[in-house]
Write a protein that holds these residues in place. Structure first.
Motif, mmCIF file in Angstrom:
data_model
loop_
_atom_site.group_PDB
_atom_site.id
_atom_site.type_symbol
_atom_site.label_atom_id
_atom_site.label_comp_id
_atom_site.label_asym_id
_atom_site.label_seq_id
_atom_site.Cartn_x
_atom_site.Cartn_y
_atom_site.Cartn_z
ATOM 1 N N THR A 41 -3.140 6.281 3.684
ATOM 2 C CA THR A 41 -4.258 5.367 3.480
ATOM 3 C C THR A 41 -4.595 4.631 4.759
ATOM 4 O O THR A 41 -3.711 4.241 5.511
ATOM 5 C CB THR A 41 -3.901 4.349 2.385
ATOM 6 O OG1 THR A 41 -3.539 5.049 1.205
ATOM 7 C CG2 THR A 41 -5.054 3.419 2.083
ATOM 8 N N ARG A 42 -5.893 4.428 4.989
ATOM 9 C CA ARG A 42 -6.367 3.599 6.087
ATOM 10 C C ARG A 42 -7.463 2.685 5.539
ATOM 11 O O ARG A 42 -8.227 3.073 4.654
ATOM 12 C CB ARG A 42 -6.944 4.426 7.233
ATOM 13 C CG ARG A 42 -5.923 5.269 7.966
ATOM 14 C CD ARG A 42 -4.882 4.416 8.676
ATOM 15 N NE ARG A 42 -3.893 5.238 9.315
ATOM 16 C CZ ARG A 42 -2.783 5.698 8.759
ATOM 17 N NH1 ARG A 42 -2.531 5.410 7.496
ATOM 18 N NH2 ARG A 42 -1.928 6.429 9.421
ATOM 19 N N LEU A 68 -3.624 0.905 -5.824
ATOM 20 C CA LEU A 68 -4.059 1.090 -4.444
ATOM 21 C C LEU A 68 -5.504 0.636 -4.254
ATOM 22 O O LEU A 68 -5.820 -0.054 -3.285
ATOM 23 C CB LEU A 68 -3.900 2.545 -4.032
ATOM 24 C CG LEU A 68 -4.247 2.868 -2.589
ATOM 25 C CD1 LEU A 68 -3.368 2.078 -1.632
ATOM 26 C CD2 LEU A 68 -4.116 4.343 -2.334
ATOM 27 N N SER A 69 -6.390 0.992 -5.183
ATOM 28 C CA SER A 69 -7.785 0.581 -5.035
ATOM 29 C C SER A 69 -7.924 -0.938 -5.089
ATOM 30 O O SER A 69 -8.727 -1.526 -4.355
ATOM 31 C CB SER A 69 -8.668 1.241 -6.096
ATOM 32 O OG SER A 69 -8.309 0.798 -7.378
ATOM 33 N N LEU A 101 -6.666 -2.377 -1.719
ATOM 34 C CA LEU A 101 -7.615 -2.155 -0.629
ATOM 35 C C LEU A 101 -8.746 -3.166 -0.664
ATOM 36 O O LEU A 101 -9.287 -3.544 0.379
ATOM 37 C CB LEU A 101 -8.165 -0.733 -0.688
ATOM 38 C CG LEU A 101 -7.137 0.374 -0.447
ATOM 39 C CD1 LEU A 101 -7.801 1.739 -0.584
ATOM 40 C CD2 LEU A 101 -6.462 0.239 0.891
ATOM 41 N N ASN A 159 -3.657 -1.593 9.350
ATOM 42 C CA ASN A 159 -3.752 -0.178 9.722
ATOM 43 C C ASN A 159 -2.667 0.224 10.711
ATOM 44 O O ASN A 159 -2.132 1.325 10.638
ATOM 45 C CB ASN A 159 -5.133 0.136 10.300
ATOM 46 C CG ASN A 159 -6.158 0.387 9.225
ATOM 47 O OD1 ASN A 159 -5.837 0.780 8.107
ATOM 48 N ND2 ASN A 159 -7.419 0.153 9.554
ATOM 49 N N ILE A 190 0.833 -1.200 0.000
ATOM 50 C CA ILE A 190 0.000 0.000 0.000
ATOM 51 C C ILE A 190 0.869 1.252 0.000
ATOM 52 O O ILE A 190 0.612 2.206 -0.746
ATOM 53 C CB ILE A 190 -0.968 -0.022 1.200
ATOM 54 C CG1 ILE A 190 -2.034 -1.111 0.976
ATOM 55 C CG2 ILE A 190 -1.618 1.331 1.423
ATOM 56 C CD1 ILE A 190 -2.880 -1.417 2.188
ATOM 57 N N CYS A 191 1.923 1.258 0.795
ATOM 58 C CA CYS A 191 2.839 2.407 0.824
ATOM 59 C C CYS A 191 3.521 2.617 -0.522
ATOM 60 O O CYS A 191 3.682 3.755 -0.978
ATOM 61 C CB CYS A 191 3.881 2.230 1.921
ATOM 62 S SG CYS A 191 3.214 2.453 3.563
ATOM 63 N N GLU A 219 1.161 4.275 -2.789
ATOM 64 C CA GLU A 219 1.044 5.689 -2.435
ATOM 65 C C GLU A 219 2.212 6.495 -2.978
ATOM 66 O O GLU A 219 2.041 7.629 -3.413
ATOM 67 C CB GLU A 219 0.991 5.865 -0.916
ATOM 68 C CG GLU A 219 -0.348 5.662 -0.317
ATOM 69 C CD GLU A 219 -0.365 6.043 1.155
ATOM 70 O OE1 GLU A 219 0.622 6.603 1.671
ATOM 71 O OE2 GLU A 219 -1.384 5.763 1.794
#
Length: 94
Positions: A91-92, A65-66, A69, A81, A43-44, A47
């Protein structure tokens, strides 16, 4: 001679069922920890693509990213998280 003997039987310490069960639980916890950390790192990385000047790369980062998630297992989301907090990610997961 002892070194060769230990190589043939590396798990001779686990001579009873409780030691084997404890070892299996530790392996499971380690595997889950690695999975959670890997999700957060992915995820990072997605980003970080937002900060590239190329519009196409930013779009690709948003798509990645989507997708990430949606793929994170719900049971792991609270722990992911926590890693995202540690990485100071924007992002969370809900």
């Amino acid at each position: 001679m002892d070194v060769i003997h230990l190589r043939k039987k590396p798990f001779q310490y686990f001579h009873n069922q409780s030691h084997i069960r404890d070892f299996g639980q530790l392996q499971g916890r380690l595997r889950q920890w690695q999975q959670v950390r890997s999700w957060a790192r992915l995820i990072c990385e997605a980003e970080h693509l937002w900060h590239v000047e190329s519009r196409e790369v930013r779009r690709l980062g948003a798509l990645e990213l989507s997708q990430l998630l949606q793929e994170v297992p719900p049971a792991l989301r609270p722990r992911v998280n926590k890693w995202l907090d540690n990485y100071a990610a924007a992002t969370r997961l809900n």
